[in-house]
Design an enzyme around this catalytic site. Structure first.
Site, PDB file in Angstrom:
ATOM      1  CE  LYS A   1       8.485   0.033   2.155  1.00 28.06           C
ATOM      2  NZ  LYS A   1       8.680  -1.131   1.263  1.00 28.06           N
TER       3      LYS A   1
ATOM      4  CB  SER B   1      -2.813  -2.814  -2.826  1.00 27.52           C
ATOM      5  OG  SER B   1      -2.455  -2.734  -1.470  1.00 27.52           O
TER       6      SER B   1
ATOM      7  CB  THR C   1      -1.086  -0.547   0.980  1.00 28.18           C
ATOM      8  OG1 THR C   1      -0.863  -1.951   0.922  1.00 28.18           O
ATOM      9  CG2 THR C   1       0.111   0.132   1.625  1.00 28.18           C
TER      10      THR C   1
ATOM     11  CD  GLU D   1      -1.520   8.271  -8.612  1.00 27.54           C
ATOM     12  OE1 GLU D   1      -2.332   7.520  -9.179  1.00 27.54           O
ATOM     13  OE2 GLU D   1      -1.526   9.495  -8.736  1.00 27.54           O
TER      14      GLU D   1
ATOM     15  CD  GLU E   1      -5.075  -3.852  -8.786  1.00 28.98           C
ATOM     16  OE1 GLU E   1      -4.838  -3.853  -7.565  1.00 28.98           O
ATOM     17  OE2 GLU E   1      -4.648  -2.983  -9.555  1.00 28.98           O
TER      18      GLU E   1
HETATM   19  P1  NAD Z   1       1.305  -3.010  -1.778  1.00 33.21           P
HETATM   20  O1  NAD Z   1       0.221  -2.088  -1.396  1.00 33.21           O
HETATM   21  O2  NAD Z   1       1.321  -4.361  -1.200  1.00 33.21           O
HETATM   22  O3  NAD Z   1       2.725  -2.390  -1.467  1.00 33.21           O
HETATM   23  C1  NAD Z   1       3.113  -1.133  -1.992  1.00 33.21           C
HETATM   24  C2  NAD Z   1       4.184  -0.557  -1.103  1.00 33.21           C
HETATM   25  O4  NAD Z   1       3.587  -0.211   0.147  1.00 33.21           O
HETATM   26  C3  NAD Z   1       5.333  -1.509  -0.789  1.00 33.21           C
HETATM   27  O5  NAD Z   1       6.535  -0.784  -0.795  1.00 33.21           O
HETATM   28  C4  NAD Z   1       4.986  -1.986   0.611  1.00 33.21           C
HETATM   29  O6  NAD Z   1       6.110  -2.425   1.358  1.00 33.21           O
HETATM   30  C5  NAD Z   1       4.368  -0.741   1.206  1.00 33.21           C
HETATM   31  N1  NAD Z   1       3.471  -0.955   2.351  1.00 33.21           N
HETATM   32  C6  NAD Z   1       2.614  -1.979   2.561  1.00 33.21           C
HETATM   33  N2  NAD Z   1       1.959  -1.817   3.730  1.00 33.21           N
HETATM   34  C7  NAD Z   1       2.378  -0.635   4.252  1.00 33.21           C
HETATM   35  C8  NAD Z   1       2.039   0.114   5.417  1.00 33.21           C
HETATM   36  N3  NAD Z   1       1.143  -0.325   6.303  1.00 33.21           N
HETATM   37  N4  NAD Z   1       2.652   1.305   5.618  1.00 33.21           N
HETATM   38  C9  NAD Z   1       3.537   1.776   4.734  1.00 33.21           C
HETATM   39  N5  NAD Z   1       3.917   1.106   3.614  1.00 33.21           N
HETATM   40  C10 NAD Z   1       3.334  -0.086   3.370  1.00 33.21           C
HETATM   41  O7  NAD Z   1       1.255  -3.049  -3.386  1.00 33.21           O
HETATM   42  P2  NAD Z   1       2.128  -3.937  -4.372  1.00 33.21           P
HETATM   43  O8  NAD Z   1       1.571  -5.321  -4.307  1.00 33.21           O
HETATM   44  O9  NAD Z   1       3.582  -3.695  -4.152  1.00 33.21           O
HETATM   45  O10 NAD Z   1       1.777  -3.257  -5.790  1.00 33.21           O
HETATM   46  C11 NAD Z   1       0.675  -3.568  -6.522  1.00 33.21           C
HETATM   47  C12 NAD Z   1      -0.424  -2.533  -6.304  1.00 33.21           C
HETATM   48  O11 NAD Z   1       0.033  -1.235  -6.695  1.00 33.21           O
HETATM   49  C13 NAD Z   1      -1.626  -2.806  -7.169  1.00 33.21           C
HETATM   50  O12 NAD Z   1      -2.798  -2.648  -6.419  1.00 33.21           O
HETATM   51  C14 NAD Z   1      -1.535  -1.748  -8.258  1.00 33.21           C
HETATM   52  O13 NAD Z   1      -2.747  -1.431  -8.872  1.00 33.21           O
HETATM   53  C15 NAD Z   1      -0.940  -0.606  -7.519  1.00 33.21           C
HETATM   54  N6  NAD Z   1      -0.333   0.346  -8.466  1.00 33.21           N
HETATM   55  C16 NAD Z   1      -0.969   1.539  -8.692  1.00 33.21           C
HETATM   56  C17 NAD Z   1      -0.441   2.450  -9.607  1.00 33.21           C
HETATM   57  C18 NAD Z   1      -1.115   3.770  -9.868  1.00 33.21           C
HETATM   58  O14 NAD Z   1      -0.512   4.625 -10.507  1.00 33.21           O
HETATM   59  N7  NAD Z   1      -2.321   3.983  -9.398  1.00 33.21           N
HETATM   60  C19 NAD Z   1       0.737   2.148 -10.287  1.00 33.21           C
HETATM   61  C20 NAD Z   1       1.361   0.925 -10.034  1.00 33.21           C
HETATM   62  C21 NAD Z   1       0.808   0.037  -9.113  1.00 33.21           C
END
Ligand code: NAD
Length: 481
Positions: free
Chosen positions: A177, A230, A233, A251, A384
């Site tokens: 997804k 994040s 999440t 990640e 962050e």
């Molecule tokens: P997010 O956590 O809001 O969402 C990430 C994904 O998780 C989305 O597809 C979202 O729909 C899904 N999601 C959210 N809640 C969920 C749940 N309860 N169950 C299942 N899926 C759920 O993050 P974002 O705002 O899309 O991305 C930014 C974040 O990603 C930042 O914190 C960034 O640091 C992190 N990130 C980490 C890496 C890494 O390699 N460590 C790489 C890129 C981004």
């Protein structure tokens, strides 16, 4: 406006009772596509397709060479269509087309896939032997099963490939997804997978929001969940995954420090830290965010950084001169400016940037920002931001620099700026971060493991190590030998 369905069992499928979601171009606010907000029935159908494809062996029982051919073919098809994918990625995220999507994201995704095509041929266990009289033991490494994969919006195609590559190479089948706002290139990649010869049901893509993600996490037939997203999440997913005792691979967020010692090349630092802070508009989990400078060089380093951050060319994604595009959404810009405003109110000094650039009346642009006179425990230093924002703080001794760097919940990436090799080695050993760069910040390679310490998560993306996360070792013991 483009319309997309769901990619299930090797074909486009309409939703079973889901809704529609509209996708925006963050540089203009224009609507560019309509996708499906999947229902639980859609998720169930996709998981069922992946389950069938896993258990009838149409993927896991292919030879490593056959699997490798499909992954390599996907890489080649993507490479042939680099411009088309780069355009779609820039339109959906606002990234500079010429300076990022075309030369960065798509070629790196191709390289990642080619790496995993090679890695698919090396999944076997490392040992066999006689450990007990009359018995021979074999250690096999077998795929985990159906994997749920959930990606963020900052690098949509790269994150999809980082998830798919090791899972497919390991022999797993997948329900992926993408993030709700940036599904387009992942859906385009799904269609290419059909042409690459993947058997039906091996790759399934469902679109939707957090609830769709949660349905994947809760599904009893999903054996493992891999999230890039994040830290919040990640925690939610880990809690939910406990109900079905799924393996989790996380990640998560980052807050990378840059430790600038008195002997550092400040011109190099300014150039690389600026790129590290503004590449992808700072929406990068490894982005340069906290600059710590040894006191004797604070003034010079600050001047160099401010000048360099000011010179970044902000622009529309299809303007060839653009070095930095908009933030991903209105909400994200409100979040970033909220952090900056609160820092200002608590007494920090904004040395450059801090607001919306005047020349843009549409889109979610934000200026490259440098903040000084804050403190180690300030929100802007600890949390962050995910925007083009750097803080600068001084330190006295090496020991203090290490303590400041490690004093956050995150542990994804960091960098050390020095020409003293002994210092570089000494400090790098004590930093609690998954990546430590010396005199650089940001580059990654397909062969090198990427992942965090502490609340940046666990499990690795990229490299042969990431494949291990999708494999389980089985001991077969043969008696009467
Ligand atoms: P997010 O956590 O809001 O969402 C990430 C994904 O998780 C989305 O597809 C979202 O729909 C899904 N999601 C959210 N809640 C969920 C749940 N309860 N169950 C299942 N899926 C759920 O993050 P974002 O705002 O899309 O991305 C930014 C974040 O990603 C930042 O914190 C960034 O640091 C992190 N990130 C980490 C890496 C890494 O390699 N460590 C790489 C890129 C981004």
């Amino acid at each position: 406006m483009k319309q997309f369905k769901l990619w299930i069992n090797g074909k486009w499928e309409d939703t079973l009772g889901g809704k529609k979601m509209q996708i925006e171009n963050p540089a203009t606010g224009d609507l560019i596509a309509e996708v499906i907000d999947s229902s639980p029935e859609d998720v169930n159908k996709a998981v069922q397709a992946a389950h069938n494809a896993f258990y009838d062996g149409r993927w896991s029982r292919l030879t490593p060479g056959e699997k490798a051919n499909c992954i390599w073919k996907l890489a080649e098809l993507l490479s042939e269509r680099t411009e088309e994918f780069a355009k779609a990625e820039s339109e959906n995220t606002g990234k500079p087309y010429k300076n990022l999507s075309l030369v960065g994201d798509i070629p790196f995704a191709v390289d990642n896939l080619k790496f995993f095509a090679g890695a698919a041929r090396e999944t076997q266990g490392s040992r066999s032997g006689e450990f007990f009289p009359g018995y021979t033991s074999l250690f096999r490494r077998e795929p985990v099963g159906v994997v749920g994969q959930i990606t963020p919006w900052n690098y949509p195609i790269l994150m999809a490939v980082w998830k798919l590559g090791p899972a497919l190479a390991a022999g797993c089948t997948v329900v992926l997804k993408p993030a709700p706002g940036t599904p387009i290139t992942t859906l385009m990649l799904a269609e290419l997978s059909g042409q690459a010869g993947f058997p039906e049901g091996v790759i399934n893509i469902v679109t939707g929001g957090n609830e769709t993600g949660q349905t994947i996490v809760d599904h009893p037939s999903v054996r493992m969940v891999s999230l890039t997203g994040s830290t919040e999440t990640g925690k939610k997913i880990m809690r939910s995954a406990a109900n079905t005792l799924k393996r989790v691979h996380l990640e998560l967020g980052g807050k990378a420090p840059l430790l600038v010692f008195e002997e550092a090349d400040l011109e190099l630092l300014a150039a690389k830290a600026t790129l590290g802070a503004t590449c992808n508009t700072g929406q990068d989990c490894t982005a340069a965010t906290r600059v710590y400078v040894q006191k004797s060089q604070l003034k010079r380093a600050t001047e160099a950084l401010v000048e360099s951050m000011r010179s970044v060319k902000i622009g529309l994604p299809f303007d060839d001169a653009s070095e930095m595009g908009p933030l991903i959404s209105k909400i994200q810009r409100e979040r970033v400016s909220g952090f900056v405003e609160r820092a200002k109110q608590s007494g920090a000094k904004i040395l450059t940037g801090g607001g919306i650039p005047k020349s843009f009346d549409r889109g979610y642009f934000f200026e490259p920002t440098v903040i000084a006179e804050t403190s180690q425990n300030a929100e802007i230093v600890q949390n962050e931001v995910f925007g083009p924002v750097l803080t600068i703080l001084p330190f006295e001794k090496e020991e203090n620099a290490i303590a400041f760097a490690n004093d956050v919940n995150y542990g994804l990436a960091s960098s050390i700026w020095t020409n003293d090799l002994s210092r570089a080695m000494r400090v790098s050993q004590r930093l609690e971060f998954g990546t430590v760069w010396i005199n650089d910040h940001l580059p990654l390679a397909s062969e090198a493991p990427h992942g965090g310490f502490k609340q940046s998560g666990f499990g690795k993306d990229l490299s042969a190590e990431s494949m291990g996360d999708y494999l389980i070792t089985k001991h077969i013991m043969i008696g009467g030998v």
